[in-house]
Design a protein around this motif. Sequence first.
Motif, PDB file in Angstrom:
ATOM      1  N   GLN A  11       0.826  -1.209   0.000  1.00 34.29           N
ATOM      2  CA  GLN A  11       0.000   0.000   0.000  1.00 34.29           C
ATOM      3  C   GLN A  11       0.860   1.258   0.000  1.00 34.29           C
ATOM      4  N   GLU A  12       1.950   1.232   0.745  1.00 38.58           N
ATOM      5  CA  GLU A  12       2.834   2.388   0.821  1.00 38.58           C
ATOM      6  C   GLU A  12       3.597   2.586  -0.494  1.00 38.58           C
ATOM      7  N   VAL A  27       2.442   1.800  -3.490  1.00 43.34           N
ATOM      8  CA  VAL A  27       1.473   2.375  -4.428  1.00 43.34           C
ATOM      9  C   VAL A  27       1.270   3.856  -4.132  1.00 43.34           C
ATOM     10  N   ALA A  28       1.086   4.191  -2.862  1.00 47.55           N
ATOM     11  CA  ALA A  28       0.880   5.594  -2.489  1.00 47.55           C
ATOM     12  C   ALA A  28       2.093   6.438  -2.852  1.00 47.55           C
TER      13      ALA A  28
END
Length: 183
Positions: free
Chosen positions: A120-121, A123-124
């Motif tokens: 998730q990090e 992608v962010a």
Amino acid sequence: MIEELQDWSVRRWSLLGLGFCVLMMAVALGLEHLAGLAPCPLCIFQRVAVIAAGLVFAVAALHDPQGRVGAALYGLVSLLAVGSGIGLAGRHLWLQSLPADQVPSCGPGLDYMMEVLPLQEVVATVLNASGECAEISARFLGLSLPGWTLIGFLVLALAPLGLLARALQRRPGYRWPGLTERD
């Protein structure tokens, strides 16, 4: 022409989409390995969207559901993958349109981020601060590669839309409103 498209099966629409995904990946890999253009993180994510759509189309072609529910399900899932690609390519174009002083700073490489950060990090980080993605490494007919990729995704969206249109058919002899039956 529209009447012929109405009669296309889920398998036919899916094979069309799968074939276009294969073409998009062949161009991407050709540009990387033959032309020496290294993909940036957003380019890699766009490839993931193409591969995801291709997998959905492959499963749909193998399954070839005859009912409306199957066509709608495959249409929606493949449209989600294609829509993700459209969003990523649009983001990429936006980054390239920024003035040099407004481009986010380049972060660590994607390989490094994938090793040390949660997905998730990663992608962010890629979506929020990818200065290397703002570089225009090549143009063809005045468009950068993300511009061509966006066009490719928009063309690819016709296959899921065809699947969804197939799902909207209510009965075997159904014709879209406003079309005359000349056959």
